[in-house]
Motif scaffolding. Structure first.
Motif, PDB file in Angstrom:
ATOM      1  N   ALA A 183       0.651  -1.224   0.287  1.00 29.90           N
ATOM      2  CA  ALA A 183       0.068  -0.024  -0.046  1.00 29.90           C
ATOM      3  C   ALA A 183       0.959   1.228  -0.033  1.00 29.90           C
ATOM      4  CB  ALA A 183      -0.897  -0.205   1.121  1.00 29.90           C
ATOM      5  N   GLU A 184       2.221   1.086   0.298  1.00 28.35           N
ATOM      6  CA  GLU A 184       3.125   2.352   0.189  1.00 28.35           C
ATOM      7  C   GLU A 184       2.968   3.063  -1.247  1.00 28.35           C
ATOM      8  OE1 GLU A 184       5.079  -0.559   3.003  1.00 28.35           O
ATOM      9  OE2 GLU A 184       3.829  -0.573   1.139  1.00 28.35           O
ATOM     10  N   MET A 185       2.526   2.177  -2.346  1.00 29.95           N
ATOM     11  CA  MET A 185       2.474   2.634  -3.604  1.00 29.95           C
ATOM     12  C   MET A 185       1.322   3.891  -3.644  1.00 29.95           C
ATOM     13  SD  MET A 185       4.423   0.878  -5.132  1.00 29.95           S
ATOM     14  CE  MET A 185       4.444   1.560  -6.868  1.00 29.95           C
ATOM     15  N   VAL A 186       0.315   3.996  -2.857  1.00 29.33           N
ATOM     16  CA  VAL A 186      -0.591   5.024  -2.746  1.00 29.33           C
ATOM     17  C   VAL A 186       0.154   6.126  -2.190  1.00 29.33           C
ATOM     18  CG1 VAL A 186      -2.929   5.452  -1.552  1.00 29.33           C
ATOM     19  CG2 VAL A 186      -2.576   3.143  -2.251  1.00 29.33           C
ATOM     20  N   ILE A 187       0.835   5.748  -1.126  1.00 32.74           N
ATOM     21  CA  ILE A 187       1.433   6.817  -0.490  1.00 32.74           C
ATOM     22  C   ILE A 187       2.573   7.761  -1.388  1.00 32.74           C
ATOM     23  CG2 ILE A 187       2.865   7.698   1.582  1.00 32.74           C
ATOM     24  CD1 ILE A 187       1.637   5.314   3.230  1.00 32.74           C
ATOM     25  N   GLY A 188       3.239   6.977  -2.022  1.00 26.22           N
ATOM     26  CA  GLY A 188       4.241   7.412  -2.803  1.00 26.22           C
ATOM     27  C   GLY A 188       3.705   8.413  -4.042  1.00 26.22           C
ATOM     28  N   TYR A 193       2.245  13.521  -6.682  1.00 21.53           N
ATOM     29  CA  TYR A 193       1.218  14.546  -7.053  1.00 21.53           C
ATOM     30  C   TYR A 193       0.652  15.361  -6.107  1.00 21.53           C
ATOM     31  CZ  TYR A 193       1.591  12.104 -11.440  1.00 21.53           C
ATOM     32  OH  TYR A 193       2.096  11.381 -12.645  1.00 21.53           O
ATOM     33  N   ASN A 194       0.986  15.416  -4.916  1.00 21.04           N
ATOM     34  CA  ASN A 194       0.327  16.387  -3.850  1.00 21.04           C
ATOM     35  C   ASN A 194      -1.386  16.042  -3.778  1.00 21.04           C
ATOM     36  OD1 ASN A 194       0.372  17.930  -1.555  1.00 21.04           O
ATOM     37  ND2 ASN A 194       0.170  19.718  -2.603  1.00 21.04           N
ATOM     38  N   SER A 195      -1.765  14.813  -4.173  1.00 21.67           N
ATOM     39  CA  SER A 195      -3.109  14.510  -4.094  1.00 21.67           C
ATOM     40  C   SER A 195      -3.614  12.831  -4.077  1.00 21.67           C
ATOM     41  CB  SER A 195      -3.507  15.073  -5.598  1.00 21.67           C
ATOM     42  OG  SER A 195      -5.011  14.572  -5.927  1.00 21.67           O
ATOM     43  N   LEU A 196      -4.189  12.770  -3.059  1.00 18.98           N
ATOM     44  CA  LEU A 196      -4.711  11.454  -2.937  1.00 18.98           C
ATOM     45  C   LEU A 196      -5.560  10.986  -4.033  1.00 18.98           C
ATOM     46  CD1 LEU A 196      -4.521   8.881  -1.207  1.00 18.98           C
ATOM     47  CD2 LEU A 196      -6.397   9.961   0.393  1.00 18.98           C
ATOM     48  N   ILE A 202      -4.546   7.025 -10.801  1.00 19.81           N
ATOM     49  CA  ILE A 202      -3.657   6.200 -11.611  1.00 19.81           C
ATOM     50  C   ILE A 202      -3.777   4.752 -11.078  1.00 19.81           C
ATOM     51  CG2 ILE A 202      -1.022   5.981 -11.728  1.00 19.81           C
ATOM     52  CD1 ILE A 202      -0.865   9.220 -11.316  1.00 19.81           C
ATOM     53  N   LEU A 203      -3.771   4.454  -9.904  1.00 17.76           N
ATOM     54  CA  LEU A 203      -3.781   3.155  -9.450  1.00 17.76           C
ATOM     55  C   LEU A 203      -5.121   2.515  -9.943  1.00 17.76           C
ATOM     56  CD1 LEU A 203      -2.630   3.518  -5.724  1.00 17.76           C
ATOM     57  CD2 LEU A 203      -1.557   2.324  -7.668  1.00 17.76           C
ATOM     58  N   LYS A 331      -6.611   0.816   2.985  1.00 16.66           N
ATOM     59  CA  LYS A 331      -8.173   0.514   2.679  1.00 16.66           C
ATOM     60  C   LYS A 331      -8.220   0.827   1.230  1.00 16.66           C
ATOM     61  CE  LYS A 331     -12.656   1.582   4.168  1.00 16.66           C
ATOM     62  NZ  LYS A 331     -13.342   2.403   2.869  1.00 16.66           N
ATOM     63  N   ILE A 332      -7.591   1.802   0.789  1.00 20.32           N
ATOM     64  CA  ILE A 332      -7.807   2.371  -0.540  1.00 20.32           C
ATOM     65  C   ILE A 332      -7.211   1.569  -1.597  1.00 20.32           C
ATOM     66  CG2 ILE A 332      -6.976   3.972  -2.362  1.00 20.32           C
ATOM     67  CD1 ILE A 332      -7.208   5.987   0.036  1.00 20.32           C
ATOM     68  N   TRP A 333      -5.875   0.846  -1.219  1.00 26.21           N
ATOM     69  CA  TRP A 333      -5.215   0.058  -1.968  1.00 26.21           C
ATOM     70  C   TRP A 333      -5.910  -1.320  -2.170  1.00 26.21           C
ATOM     71  CZ3 TRP A 333      -0.821  -0.700  -4.981  1.00 26.21           C
ATOM     72  CH2 TRP A 333      -0.264  -2.101  -4.963  1.00 26.21           C
ATOM     73  N   LYS A 334      -6.534  -1.602  -1.064  1.00 23.67           N
ATOM     74  CA  LYS A 334      -7.185  -2.949  -1.377  1.00 23.67           C
ATOM     75  C   LYS A 334      -8.547  -2.892  -2.145  1.00 23.67           C
ATOM     76  CE  LYS A 334      -5.556  -5.447   2.918  1.00 23.67           C
ATOM     77  NZ  LYS A 334      -5.940  -5.990   4.284  1.00 23.67           N
TER      78      LYS A 334
END
Length: 340
Positions: A183-188, A193-196, A202-203, A331-334
């Motif tokens: 899930a570190e991919m979400v954070i990176g 992009y300074n945007s969740l 993208i994911l 949670k977002i990653w999953k």
């Protein structure tokens, strides 16, 4: 006293200069490391290091510290980050603190801080590190990078990915593998992009390419070597140079990557506090970081390069604030990849 405009500006300027000089004096006055060594020698000559560093690296790094500071022996308590944290907490609650210094993943360092087990005091060497690589009670020591990687027999030169976003292209449909816990991919991507919202978008496009998930980053690398997949977008960069050296048909991304931090922190009630501080300062100094590089790690110090090319040019680090909110990102990653 009432100040006119010119006097007020002079007063403010003088105050700022005084604050700058005070900060400079504080940095300059840092106790010389060899003076600290003399204090450490009076503490029974032992350093209890609760450190997750792999033995293949530890046997190259820790003896250099012992040689640099004769009379001090390292007691390397070796285990995974979570097991070391689980061990340290009941020890402290029972009134028997054995650990002097901790060296493992930032997630578990944070857990110890929440239990009030860490010295909340930055070391002098922290001034050499960027703000996303340090906190008041921790300092990044070495890094693990999540990058893209591929099999060069299955990916043409002209289609090699340059950024993590490239994996959102439909040409990667049914060609991608990844680790289900990354899930570190979400954070990176959020930091990029300074945007969740942008990170999730993208994911979502990457997920539309039917990513196949396998546990274990070493397994991902071996699947690529065997040609059972074309590319991976959550691979560890340090897994690739040794395989390429042996002739494996692999390529990997060094334009950008996401950094997981292995940090150093000092136990608040360390039985050997001067020795703990000595090790932390040495390990985070340029001298110590060069030793870590030669020992096979990717140093966090911006002025020290890894021996093998594993550090991406652009790094998006997963910091302590990110880790505190990790359940949200997980949670977002999953949800995006429909993982359980």
């Amino acid at each position: 006293m009432i100040l006119n405009g010119n006097s007020r500006r002079s007063f403010i300027l003088g105050s700022l200069i005084a604050l700058f000089l005070f900060g400079l004096a504080q940095r300059t006055y840092a106790e010389p490391i060899d003076e600290l060594y003399q204090k450490a020698k009076k503490e029974a000559g032992t350093l209890n290091c609760y450190c997750s560093l792999a033995q293949i690296n530890a046997e190259k790094i820790y003896p250099v510290f012992e040689k640099r500071f004769p009379g001090i022996k390292m007691n390397h308590v070796d285990a995974t980050s979570d097991k070391l944290a689980v061990r340290a907490i009941p020890e402290a609650r029972g009134g028997r603190v054995f650990s002097d210094v901790f060296e493992f993943g930032l997630k578990n360092i944070n857990h110890l801080y929440e239990q009030k087990l860490l010295l909340d005091k930055p070391i002098p060497e922290s001034s050499d590190y960027p703000k996303d690589m340090k906190g008041s009670y921790w300092l990044a020591n070495n890094l693990i990078f999540f990058v893209g990687a591929w099999n060069t027999n299955k990916v043409k030169k002209e289609e090699e990915p340059k950024t993590l976003d490239d994996f959102a292209d439909p040409r990667w449909k049914n060609r991608l593998i990844a680790e289900p816990r990354d899930a570190e991919m979400v954070i990176g991507l959020m930091h990029k992009y300074n945007s969740l919202e942008k990170a999730r978008a993208i994911l979502t496009k990457i997920a539309a390419n039917n990513v196949e998930f396998h546990k274990g980053h070493s397994d991902l690398a071996e699947l690529l070597v065997a040609g059972q997949a074309a590319a991976c977008f959550t691979c560890y960069s340090h897994h690739y140079p040794p395989r390429i050296k042996k002739g494996a048909p692999l390529g990997y991304m060094l334009t950008e990557g996401i950094a997981s931090i292995i940090a150093i922190a000092i136990a608040k009630d360390a039985p050997h506090p001067n020795t703990a501080m000595l090790f932390a300062r040495w390990a985070e100094s340029k001298e110590g970081q060069e030793v870590y590089a030669k020992g096979g790690r990717a140093p966090a110090h911006p002025g020290v390069d890894p021996v093998t090319p594993v550090r991406p040019k652009k790094i998006y680090a997963v910091g302590d604030d990110d880790i505190r909110q990790f359940p949200k990102y997980e949670k977002i990653w999953k949800e995006v990849f429909k993982l359980r």
